[in-house]
Write a protein that holds these residues in place. Structure first.
Motif, PDB file in Angstrom:
ATOM      1  N   MET A 125       1.046  -1.530   0.158  1.00 25.83           N
ATOM      2  CA  MET A 125      -0.093  -0.410   0.124  1.00 25.83           C
ATOM      3  C   MET A 125       0.793   1.648   0.108  1.00 25.83           C
ATOM      4  O   MET A 125       0.334   2.408  -0.835  1.00 25.83           O
ATOM      5  CB  MET A 125      -0.980  -0.278   1.004  1.00 25.83           C
ATOM      6  N   GLU A 126       1.919   1.104   0.785  1.00 27.21           N
ATOM      7  CA  GLU A 126       2.604   1.963   0.786  1.00 27.21           C
ATOM      8  C   GLU A 126       3.494   2.456  -0.558  1.00 27.21           C
ATOM      9  O   GLU A 126       3.398   3.717  -0.871  1.00 27.21           O
ATOM     10  CB  GLU A 126       4.195   2.277   1.818  1.00 27.21           C
ATOM     11  N   GLN A 127       3.638   1.644  -2.015  1.00 25.67           N
ATOM     12  CA  GLN A 127       4.254   1.842  -2.976  1.00 25.67           C
ATOM     13  C   GLN A 127       2.862   2.828  -3.550  1.00 25.67           C
ATOM     14  O   GLN A 127       3.018   3.150  -3.889  1.00 25.67           O
ATOM     15  CB  GLN A 127       4.811   0.326  -3.684  1.00 25.67           C
ATOM     16  N   LEU A 128       1.929   1.809  -3.585  1.00 21.56           N
ATOM     17  CA  LEU A 128       0.587   2.259  -4.426  1.00 21.56           C
ATOM     18  C   LEU A 128       0.548   4.102  -4.111  1.00 21.56           C
ATOM     19  O   LEU A 128       0.297   4.912  -4.636  1.00 21.56           O
ATOM     20  CB  LEU A 128      -0.256   1.508  -4.169  1.00 21.56           C
ATOM     21  N   VAL A 129       0.850   4.328  -2.100  1.00 20.48           N
ATOM     22  CA  VAL A 129       0.345   5.485  -2.255  1.00 20.48           C
ATOM     23  C   VAL A 129       1.361   6.461  -2.456  1.00 20.48           C
ATOM     24  O   VAL A 129       1.270   7.968  -2.969  1.00 20.48           O
ATOM     25  CB  VAL A 129       0.283   6.293  -0.825  1.00 20.48           C
ATOM     26  N   GLU A 130       2.827   6.148  -2.507  1.00 21.38           N
ATOM     27  CA  GLU A 130       3.620   6.868  -2.922  1.00 21.38           C
ATOM     28  C   GLU A 130       3.670   6.922  -4.402  1.00 21.38           C
ATOM     29  O   GLU A 130       3.436   8.580  -5.228  1.00 21.38           O
ATOM     30  CB  GLU A 130       4.940   6.056  -2.909  1.00 21.38           C
ATOM     31  N   VAL A 131       2.683   6.363  -5.218  1.00 17.12           N
ATOM     32  CA  VAL A 131       2.559   6.492  -7.348  1.00 17.12           C
ATOM     33  C   VAL A 131       2.146   8.030  -7.044  1.00 17.12           C
ATOM     34  O   VAL A 131       2.146   8.749  -7.225  1.00 17.12           O
ATOM     35  CB  VAL A 131       2.174   4.775  -7.670  1.00 17.12           C
ATOM     36  N   ASP A 152      -6.371  -4.505   3.639  1.00 18.64           N
ATOM     37  CA  ASP A 152      -5.471  -5.109   5.394  1.00 18.64           C
ATOM     38  C   ASP A 152      -4.525  -4.142   5.514  1.00 18.64           C
ATOM     39  O   ASP A 152      -3.937  -4.172   7.078  1.00 18.64           O
ATOM     40  CB  ASP A 152      -4.895  -6.458   4.832  1.00 18.64           C
ATOM     41  N   ALA A 153      -3.945  -3.191   4.639  1.00 20.80           N
ATOM     42  CA  ALA A 153      -3.804  -2.425   5.355  1.00 20.80           C
ATOM     43  C   ALA A 153      -4.178  -1.479   6.205  1.00 20.80           C
ATOM     44  O   ALA A 153      -4.630  -1.579   6.301  1.00 20.80           O
ATOM     45  CB  ALA A 153      -2.568  -1.994   3.631  1.00 20.80           C
ATOM     46  N   ASP A 154      -2.801  -1.059   6.274  1.00 24.30           N
ATOM     47  CA  ASP A 154      -3.227   0.323   7.660  1.00 24.30           C
ATOM     48  C   ASP A 154      -3.961   1.412   7.640  1.00 24.30           C
ATOM     49  O   ASP A 154      -4.075   1.492   6.244  1.00 24.30           O
ATOM     50  CB  ASP A 154      -1.710   1.119   8.195  1.00 24.30           C
TER      51      ASP A 154
END
Ligand code: SF4
Length: 412
Positions: A125-131, A152-154
């Motif tokens: 999820m961090e990677q998706l958000v970073e994009v 499931d992500a935070d």
């Protein structure tokens, strides 16, 4: 993983994304990059992008996965851990660069980004958000972004996704919790629904903030959607309609997408061998349409199903319902309220609005209605006009056969 160049990765990861149906972009707010506003990818006016259609049509999106590697093993998924497919993985930076490059060439109007789960849900999820963050903040990208989130992500990460994306989707995957347990044992219906509930609250808070402070940043302005796989488990259309309507009510979803299960290479033995007819997916979309735009309750759509709970494939669900609810017909087009006119097979929203506008000035004949509908054949048993009353037609046992036969004859 062998070293692949970006073009090879694109080939693999665009192909892997084709199983995702959630690509429509209705309902987002327009952004303008002209004049003093910094940024590219205006969604209105001259230049790079077309305007959005509020009716849910797709705009052109770069639709890719960040990676098709996954630590999960959902039976229906070609990207599951045990699947023997060629794997690839973009870095967040590569996705950003690709999106901008496509955008500048005017190939796309936005990005749809999903991903298999790598390392952990949070990491992915961090990677998706970073994009999305980088596109918006570093490059002032004003095109459309649809992010598929990992339930499931935070919750903080899912919320961060909503700050940058136009639309968020969280897949329910299967119509029933039992189906999910059987076919995606690592996923949990309650966690998925918890993520949807959290997103609903965040979207409502965002709207509230925008109403009070017009300068407040937009939060997932195109709302959230979900996708359900049809035909991989035993759920019938009645179950699916029931689940979809519950999701609309509870989580204020913009869309539920239906994706006919398609047998995949190296399919798991627990899956059916054949894909369901594509027409089934189409009939489900039609039933969804009836609930969202024609005022049908889920129970009424369920009435259109057969003893096995399946919608008929040879006629649309609105006609199927009308044939079962004959006591509601015929409807007098010169007097009936809008909600009843919307129930007439063959009369769409536009035609009904035209009927209502025209009848203010004059009484409508069968020919008048014929000009508003592509299929007067389908309509005749269900309406009354100044010069037409279907005497006893509505009570005929063979009405279904007569209507469908004539539809075939006239190609309606
Ligand atoms: S988590 Fe998603 S990508 Fe991974 S196997 Fe399940 S459906 Fe496929």
């Amino acid at each position: 993983m062998a070293q692949l160049d970006v073009r090879q990765k694109l080939e693999i990861l665009a192909d892997a994304a084709k199983y995702d149906a959630s690509c429509a972009s209705s309902g987002t707010s327009k952004r303008d990059s002209r004049g003093a506003t910094k940024g590219i990818g205006s969604t209105e006016g001259m230049g790079i992008c077309h305007a959005y259609a509020p009716d849910g049509r797709c705009i052109s999106l770069l639709k890719i996965l960040l990676t098709n590697s996954c630590i999960f093993d959902c039976h229906y998924c070609i990207n599951r851990k045990s699947s023997n497919v060629r794997r690839a993985r973009f870095t967040a930076r590569e996705v950003v660069d690709l999106t901008l490059a496509f955008y500048r060439r005017n190939y796309i109007e936005g990005l749809f980004l999903s991903s298999g789960i790598i390392r952990s849900s949070d990491y992915t999820m961090e990677q998706l958000v970073e994009v999305a963050r980088s596109l918006r903040e570093d490059h002032h990208f004003r095109g459309y972004i649809h992010l598929k989130t990992i339930p499931d992500a935070d919750p903080g990460l899912i919320e961060a996704a909503g700050r940058h994306a136009d639309r968020i989707s969280i897949n329910v995957e299967l119509p029933t919790a039992a189906g999910l347990e059987r076919l995606a044992p690592e996923k949990s219906a309650s966690r998925i629904q918890g993520a949807m509930a959290g997103m609903k609250t965040a979207i409502e808070d965002g709207k509230d903030a925008s109403r009070r402070y017009p300068s407040a940043p937009k939060f997932a302005p195109a709302g959230q959607s979900t996708q359900m796989i049809v035909g991989a488990d035993a759920a019938n259309d009645r179950d699916i309609v029931h689940t979809a309507s519950g999701l609309y009510d509870r989580f204020a979803l913009r869309r539920v997408y239906y994706s006919a299960f398609s047998p995949i290479p190296d399919a798991s033995a627990v899956l059916p061998l054949k894909r369901p007819p594509l027409l089934r997916e189409h009939r489900l979309y039609q039933s969804d349409w009836l609930m969202r735009f024609y005022g049908y309750r889920p129970g009424e759509v369920a009435q259109a199903t057969d003893e096995q709970g399946m919608l008929p494939l040879d006629i649309d669900p609105k006609l199927a319902w009308a044939l079962k609810a004959r006591e509601q017909f015929p409807v007098d087009v010169n007097r009936a309220p809008r909600e009843l006119l919307l129930r007439v097979p063959g009369l769409g929203v536009k035609a009904v609005d035209a009927v209502i506008a025209s009848r203010r000035w004059r009484k409508l004949s069968l020919a008048d209605i014929g000009r508003l509908s592509r299929s007067i054949t389908k309509l005749r048993p269900f309406i009354v006009t100044t010069d037409w009353r279907p005497t006893a037609l509505i009570d005929r046992i063979d009405l279904r056969a007569r209507v469908t036969e004539q539809l075939e004859l006239f190609g309606a």
